[in-house]
Design a protein around this motif. Sequence first.
Motif, PDB file in Angstrom:
ATOM      1  N   GLY A  63       0.815  -1.214   0.000  1.00 23.26           N
ATOM      2  CA  GLY A  63       0.000   0.000   0.000  1.00 23.26           C
ATOM      3  C   GLY A  63       0.845   1.258   0.000  1.00 23.26           C
ATOM      4  O   GLY A  63       0.554   2.225  -0.706  1.00 23.26           O
ATOM      5  N   ILE A  64       1.909   1.262   0.775  1.00 23.28           N
ATOM      6  CA  ILE A  64       2.824   2.405   0.837  1.00 23.28           C
ATOM      7  C   ILE A  64       3.628   2.512  -0.446  1.00 23.28           C
ATOM      8  O   ILE A  64       3.825   3.606  -0.993  1.00 23.28           O
ATOM      9  N   TYR A  65       4.110   1.374  -0.955  1.00 21.98           N
ATOM     10  CA  TYR A  65       4.934   1.390  -2.166  1.00 21.98           C
ATOM     11  C   TYR A  65       4.189   2.022  -3.340  1.00 21.98           C
ATOM     12  O   TYR A  65       4.783   2.729  -4.155  1.00 21.98           O
ATOM     13  N   ALA A  66       2.880   1.772  -3.415  1.00 20.72           N
ATOM     14  CA  ALA A  66       2.098   2.313  -4.527  1.00 20.72           C
ATOM     15  C   ALA A  66       2.027   3.837  -4.499  1.00 20.72           C
ATOM     16  O   ALA A  66       1.710   4.470  -5.513  1.00 20.72           O
ATOM     17  N   MET A  67       2.337   4.437  -3.357  1.00 20.01           N
ATOM     18  CA  MET A  67       2.310   5.893  -3.222  1.00 20.01           C
ATOM     19  C   MET A  67       3.689   6.531  -3.445  1.00 20.01           C
ATOM     20  O   MET A  67       3.841   7.742  -3.291  1.00 20.01           O
ATOM     21  N   SER A  68       4.684   5.752  -3.804  1.00 18.03           N
ATOM     22  CA  SER A  68       6.057   6.250  -3.890  1.00 18.03           C
ATOM     23  C   SER A  68       6.198   7.459  -4.803  1.00 18.03           C
ATOM     24  O   SER A  68       6.837   8.455  -4.435  1.00 18.03           O
ATOM     25  N   ARG A  69       5.612   7.363  -5.982  1.00 21.26           N
ATOM     26  CA  ARG A  69       5.832   8.462  -6.928  1.00 21.26           C
ATOM     27  C   ARG A  69       5.238   9.778  -6.439  1.00 21.26           C
ATOM     28  O   ARG A  69       5.952  10.793  -6.392  1.00 21.26           O
ATOM     29  N   PRO A  70       3.943   9.844  -6.076  1.00 22.32           N
ATOM     30  CA  PRO A  70       3.423  11.141  -5.612  1.00 22.32           C
ATOM     31  C   PRO A  70       4.111  11.641  -4.345  1.00 22.32           C
ATOM     32  O   PRO A  70       4.315  12.852  -4.193  1.00 22.32           O
ATOM     33  N   VAL A  71       4.484  10.739  -3.445  1.00 18.99           N
ATOM     34  CA  VAL A  71       5.196  11.166  -2.238  1.00 18.99           C
ATOM     35  C   VAL A  71       6.555  11.743  -2.620  1.00 18.99           C
ATOM     36  O   VAL A  71       6.983  12.778  -2.097  1.00 18.99           O
ATOM     37  N   ARG A  72       7.234  11.082  -3.550  1.00 24.47           N
ATOM     38  CA  ARG A  72       8.544  11.567  -4.010  1.00 24.47           C
ATOM     39  C   ARG A  72       8.423  12.946  -4.640  1.00 24.47           C
ATOM     40  O   ARG A  72       9.337  13.771  -4.554  1.00 24.47           O
ATOM     41  N   GLU A  73       7.288  13.212  -5.263  1.00 21.20           N
ATOM     42  CA  GLU A  73       7.060  14.493  -5.933  1.00 21.20           C
ATOM     43  C   GLU A  73       6.472  15.546  -5.005  1.00 21.20           C
ATOM     44  O   GLU A  73       6.161  16.650  -5.438  1.00 21.20           O
ATOM     45  N   GLY A  74       6.310  15.205  -3.723  1.00 22.57           N
ATOM     46  CA  GLY A  74       5.897  16.199  -2.741  1.00 22.57           C
ATOM     47  C   GLY A  74       4.436  16.200  -2.353  1.00 22.57           C
ATOM     48  O   GLY A  74       4.006  17.071  -1.579  1.00 22.57           O
ATOM     49  N   ALA A  75       3.641  15.266  -2.851  1.00 29.52           N
ATOM     50  CA  ALA A  75       2.219  15.219  -2.494  1.00 29.52           C
ATOM     51  C   ALA A  75       2.041  14.754  -1.048  1.00 29.52           C
ATOM     52  O   ALA A  75       2.826  13.945  -0.542  1.00 29.52           O
ATOM     53  N   ARG A  76       1.011  15.255  -0.396  1.00 29.70           N
ATOM     54  CA  ARG A  76       0.722  14.844   0.976  1.00 29.70           C
ATOM     55  C   ARG A  76       0.054  13.478   0.978  1.00 29.70           C
ATOM     56  O   ARG A  76      -0.877  13.226   0.196  1.00 29.70           O
ATOM     57  N   LEU A  77       0.503  12.601   1.865  1.00 29.64           N
ATOM     58  CA  LEU A  77      -0.066  11.265   1.988  1.00 29.64           C
ATOM     59  C   LEU A  77      -1.089  11.244   3.113  1.00 29.64           C
ATOM     60  O   LEU A  77      -0.823  11.705   4.215  1.00 29.64           O
ATOM     61  N   CYS A  78      -2.260  10.693   2.812  1.00 30.07           N
ATOM     62  CA  CYS A  78      -3.314  10.540   3.820  1.00 30.07           C
ATOM     63  C   CYS A  78      -3.803   9.102   3.822  1.00 30.07           C
ATOM     64  O   CYS A  78      -3.768   8.406   2.795  1.00 30.07           O
ATOM     65  N   ILE A  79      -4.274   8.666   4.996  1.00 30.84           N
ATOM     66  CA  ILE A  79      -4.795   7.315   5.149  1.00 30.84           C
ATOM     67  C   ILE A  79      -6.248   7.380   5.597  1.00 30.84           C
ATOM     68  O   ILE A  79      -6.580   8.075   6.562  1.00 30.84           O
ATOM     69  N   ASP A  80      -7.101   6.676   4.882  1.00 32.11           N
ATOM     70  CA  ASP A  80      -8.489   6.473   5.302  1.00 32.11           C
ATOM     71  C   ASP A  80      -8.493   5.185   6.109  1.00 32.11           C
ATOM     72  O   ASP A  80      -8.327   4.094   5.557  1.00 32.11           O
ATOM     73  N   LEU A  81      -8.670   5.306   7.407  1.00 29.53           N
ATOM     74  CA  LEU A  81      -8.604   4.143   8.284  1.00 29.53           C
ATOM     75  C   LEU A  81      -9.847   3.268   8.210  1.00 29.53           C
ATOM     76  O   LEU A  81      -9.806   2.091   8.607  1.00 29.53           O
ATOM     77  N   LEU A  82     -10.943   3.815   7.721  1.00 31.25           N
ATOM     78  CA  LEU A  82     -12.195   3.052   7.590  1.00 31.25           C
ATOM     79  C   LEU A  82     -12.788   3.283   6.201  1.00 31.25           C
ATOM     80  O   LEU A  82     -13.807   3.967   6.049  1.00 31.25           O
ATOM     81  N   PRO A  83     -12.168   2.725   5.150  1.00 30.86           N
ATOM     82  CA  PRO A  83     -12.630   3.014   3.791  1.00 30.86           C
ATOM     83  C   PRO A  83     -14.035   2.499   3.477  1.00 30.86           C
ATOM     84  O   PRO A  83     -14.689   2.988   2.564  1.00 30.86           O
ATOM     85  N   GLY A  84     -14.506   1.550   4.256  1.00 23.73           N
ATOM     86  CA  GLY A  84     -15.845   1.015   4.007  1.00 23.73           C
ATOM     87  C   GLY A  84     -16.945   1.753   4.744  1.00 23.73           C
ATOM     88  O   GLY A  84     -18.117   1.364   4.649  1.00 23.73           O
TER      89      GLY A  84
END
Length: 396
Positions: free
Chosen positions: A238-259
């Motif tokens: 899940g984290i690895y899939a966010m590598s590119r936007p995080v590397r480019e400076g995007a803010r990372l957020c987590i939805d703890l209850l997506p359902g």
Amino acid sequence: MGHALVIGGGPAGLMAAEQLARAGHRVQLVEAMPTVGRKLLMAGKSGLNLTRDEPTARSLPRYGDAARRLAPILETFGNREVRDWAHGLGQDTFAGTSGRVFPVARKASPLLRAWLGRLNALGVAFHTRWRWTGWTGEALRFATASGTVEARPDACVLALGGASWPRLGSDGAWVPLLAQRGVAITPLAAANAGLDIDWSQHMRRYFGAPVKNVRLSAGTVCDRGEFVISARGLEGSGIYAMSRPVREGARLCIDLLPGRSHDWIISRLGHRPAGETLTNRLRKALKLPPAKLALLREFDRPPGEPKALAARIKALPVRHRGLRPIEEAISSAGGIAWHGLDEDLMLAALPGVFAAGEMLDWEAPTGGHLLTGCLSTGRRAGRGAARWLGKGNRAG
């Protein structure tokens, strides 16, 4: 018949060597490490995710900006073809519930043995502990156990990998060698990497804890997945899939209850009995497991008001120090720029020299996309080199 040299014994290099040998050319494959296929064997420790159980067209967006250039390559050797190729090596496969495809053996060694047996039968000659160090004039130069060796092949395929896992052979040492010859290169960077986080003391008890069923978002990228809390930060698909936007400076957020919706969370939190702690209310009313509760406390002091708390649970901002170093990443982004390659992956600056695999400027998340991309580009480069030789061309 021409003499072809493949530099690099990973999946892309082995595939290129197979294509050249099948076309009737004399093929030598050289590898800096003591054995070939080391990164493939490492991937096999987690089951060897070969490809995806889906149409290749559905996978293309996962390759980001490189999808347009990779499309014609993957369309001729994509998800289905990779699976057929494995079957041809006697390795039955199965698709998991997530759509990932694995060998039934759940390891890489049987497939690699069968593949090397095929290449040996095709006449491919292997030389290990040969490290490419550049050129002497127009001759390729190698440092070997017996001293410097020079080679003048009629065509060459470079498949040296990116810069992740240098202890397995991918160290990016080829970058200055090609740059000196006028090859345009996008700087290498970590991809499929964990997040570097300076945890507070109370998080130590959660090291190793999995966090499942979450939705992660950064910039325009949003995906459901899971990850693990480690001593160094957060790791996992899940984290690895966010590598590119995080590397480019995007803010990372987590939805703890997506359902669950904001309104559902608010309704569950709105009836807090007197004397009940907020932590207990979150645990009882929302069924949040300890690891998720710990992340909520770590990244943002939970507000007591239900509406504000629901907003945090649905979009918890992650404080971090960036991606872990490229040496720890599963793969790397950047590499040889596409504008310097033709459709057969031959370098415009070096006629007769082709490139494949992670040396090219592309990246993709884990889940079968990486290995499929390496195999596919290796096949294209090998076939391109064979076609080039078939026309009577010679490198240099």
